[in-house]
Design a protein around this motif. Structure first.
Motif, PDB file in Angstrom:
ATOM      1  N   LEU A 409      41.399  46.586  45.593  1.00 25.50           N
ATOM      2  CA  LEU A 409      41.265  47.282  44.306  1.00 25.50           C
ATOM      3  C   LEU A 409      42.284  46.756  43.300  1.00 25.50           C
ATOM      4  N   ASP A 410      41.789  46.441  42.112  1.00 21.44           N
ATOM      5  CA  ASP A 410      42.714  46.064  41.041  1.00 21.44           C
ATOM      6  C   ASP A 410      43.358  47.369  40.568  1.00 21.44           C
ATOM      7  N   ARG A 411      44.656  47.532  40.823  1.00 23.29           N
ATOM      8  CA  ARG A 411      45.308  48.819  40.598  1.00 23.29           C
ATOM      9  C   ARG A 411      45.525  49.149  39.117  1.00 23.29           C
ATOM     10  N   ASP A 412      45.465  48.175  38.261  1.00 23.35           N
ATOM     11  CA  ASP A 412      45.648  48.431  36.828  1.00 23.35           C
ATOM     12  C   ASP A 412      46.916  49.277  36.582  1.00 23.35           C
ATOM     13  N   LEU A 413      47.953  48.960  37.325  1.00 24.18           N
ATOM     14  CA  LEU A 413      49.215  49.704  37.236  1.00 24.18           C
ATOM     15  C   LEU A 413      50.304  48.765  37.734  1.00 24.18           C
ATOM     16  N   LYS A 414      51.464  48.836  37.067  1.00 26.43           N
ATOM     17  CA  LYS A 414      52.541  47.930  37.488  1.00 26.43           C
ATOM     18  C   LYS A 414      53.676  48.727  38.092  1.00 26.43           C
TER      19      LYS A 414
END
Ligand code: ATP
Length: 437
Positions: A409-414
């Motif tokens: 999953l591309d977490r789109d969170l750093k």
């Protein structure tokens, strides 16, 4: 020098302990007593249920000044100066009279929740009262014992609770500190709408980099003006007192009576303590490191809740509705993420009211994108239930859970720190702007 502490003088209907401080400073100077250093605005435990608003108390150092002179304010055009050092060679009775007169004249004694107190002492109390006052709950009897032991002059009105904040403000030993320049309105303006030009606040915010929490760009809201009917016109917070004087010049507003600069513990995170989950108690403010063990969900009112666990237990963490866009970050958390949560502990419901979060490690989340295909029939197999594998509808052959096709999953969170927006920030919370991350 002589230490003066004051607290619990205002009510929701008006008044302000810093305004009393301002008038006392001016009167002491008028009576030939010098002010030593900046007056102090000391915020205490933000989770105390009996606070009026921001749980602030004040402390003034007075005496016979020596050393350098510093500009600390202005009262109706007259400049107010303090000294960098001083002795305690002054008449305590005269200080007491001034403090008593102003507190009794201005405190909202008729409000059942207002319980003023003032303390005057030549001997400073050690910082444990402050430490407990900002991090935990203090008991009046213990404070009175310290006051008596130090030979302090003090007076508590009604239930006397204000003595707690007054003593704690004196006992603050600044490590990290910031400043606030507070301007005060003319009396006839109290309770009326404040006239402070929004554009000028934005300009000030963008020009004077050492200030913080002036304006919320997401909510398009001026933050330097309070919402209560108190005498304050605006308060500008920052790291450098000289910059605050420049900042106030940029703000376009109604005319005001004057201003004073306070040394404060605002924006320092002094209230936070690192704890394991099993040690957390209501009314404390904590930093907890743990792993997300229940994913975020939104409840009525728009509050977002998730929970974290460590080797001692599990605890709920809540991003409340007023934290606005911060909740979108919280909603992206997944089970297994390693985080550090900063916030105040509520008793009911027992939860951490999140002020900041540090995402230390994002877990790798695999999402199923395709069921396995039956090698014989060439069609997608059907799931037999969660964790039970797959079966071909046509020939009945089976496959394991792991045979499906997964993607990361591309977490789109750093990873890193995230904070609530300035409009939802607690006075004591350290803005990321002040942190070396
Ligand atoms: P004000 O501007 O009048 O100071 P406020 O929002 O700061 O308003 P207060 O009206 O001072 O709140 O109410 C807080 C009360 O709680 C004070 O009486 C203070 O002495 C007391 N108090 C503050 N911190 C603690 C603490 N840690 N433990 C127990 N009592 C506390």
């Amino acid at each position: 020098m002589v230490w003066i502490g004051i607290d619990d003088t205002d009510s929701k209907d008006g008044g302000c302990t810093t305004y009393i401080c301002y008038t006392i400073v001016r009167k002491l100077i008028e009576n030939g007593i010098d002010i030593i250093g900046y007056p102090r605005l000391v915020r205490l435990n933000p989770n105390i249920p009996w606070k009026t608003r921001g749980n602030g108390a004040v402390a003034i150092r007075a005496g016979r000044g020596n050393g350098r002179e510093i500009l600390i304010g202005e009262f109706e055009g007259e400049k107010l100066f303090a000294f960098t050092n001083g002795s305690d060679d002054v008449d305590i009775a005269m200080i007491e009279n001034t403090v008593k007169e102003e507190v009794e004249k201005q405190a909202f004694l008729a409000d059942e929740k207002t319980n003023p107190g003032f303390v005057i002492t030549r001997k400073k109390f050690d910082s444990t009262i402050y430490e407990q006052g900002v991090k935990d709950v203090l008991h009046l009897n213990d404070v009175i014992e310290v006051l008596n032991h130090a030979g302090a002059v003090y007076k508590g009105y009604k239930n006397g609770r204000g003595l707690i904040g007054a003593a704690a403000a004196i006992s603050w030993e600044p490590g990290d500190k910031t400043y606030e320049l507070i301007s005060y309105r003319y009396r006839e303006k109290w309770g009326k709408e404040r006239d402070v030009e929004e554009e000028s606040v934005i300009k000030m915010d963008k020009t004077i980099n050492s200030t913080f929490d002036n304006y919320d760009y997401e909510e398009k809201r001026v933050l330097i003006t309070p919402n209560s009917p108190c005498p304050i016109l605006f308060g500008i917070r920052g790291d450098k007192p000289c910059d605050l004087i420049k900042a106030k010049e940029i703000v376009i507003s109604e005319n005001y009576m004057g201003w004073m600069i306070y040394e404060t513990n605002q924006g320092t995170d002094d209230h936070l303590q690192r704890k394991k989950i099993s040690e957390v108690k209501p009314y404390q403010s904590v930093i907890i490191e743990g792993t997300v063990d229940r994913e975020p969900f939104t409840i009525e009112g728009g509050h977002v809740i998730f929970s974290i666990g460590d080797e001692t237990g599990s605890i709920d963490c809540t991003a409340y509705e007023p934290t606005k866009g911060f909740r979108d970050i919280i909603r992206k958390l997944k089970k297994g993420d390693r985080v550090e949560v900063y916030g105040g502990v509520r008793e009911k419901p027992f939860t951490i009211n999140i002020e900041k979060i540090r995402i230390k490690n994002l877990s790798t989340v695999r999402v199923k994108v395709e069921n396995p295909v039956c090698e014989k029939c060439g069609i997608h197999m059907k799931s037999m239930g969660k964790g039970k594998g797959y079966r071909c509808k046509r020939c009945g052959s089976t496959k394991d859970e792991k045979d499906a096709r997964y993607e990361i999953l591309d977490r789109d969170l750093k990873e890193g720190f995230y904070e609530v927006p300035p409009c939802a920030r607690r006075h004591l919370s350290k803005p990321l702007k002040r942190m070396v991350c």
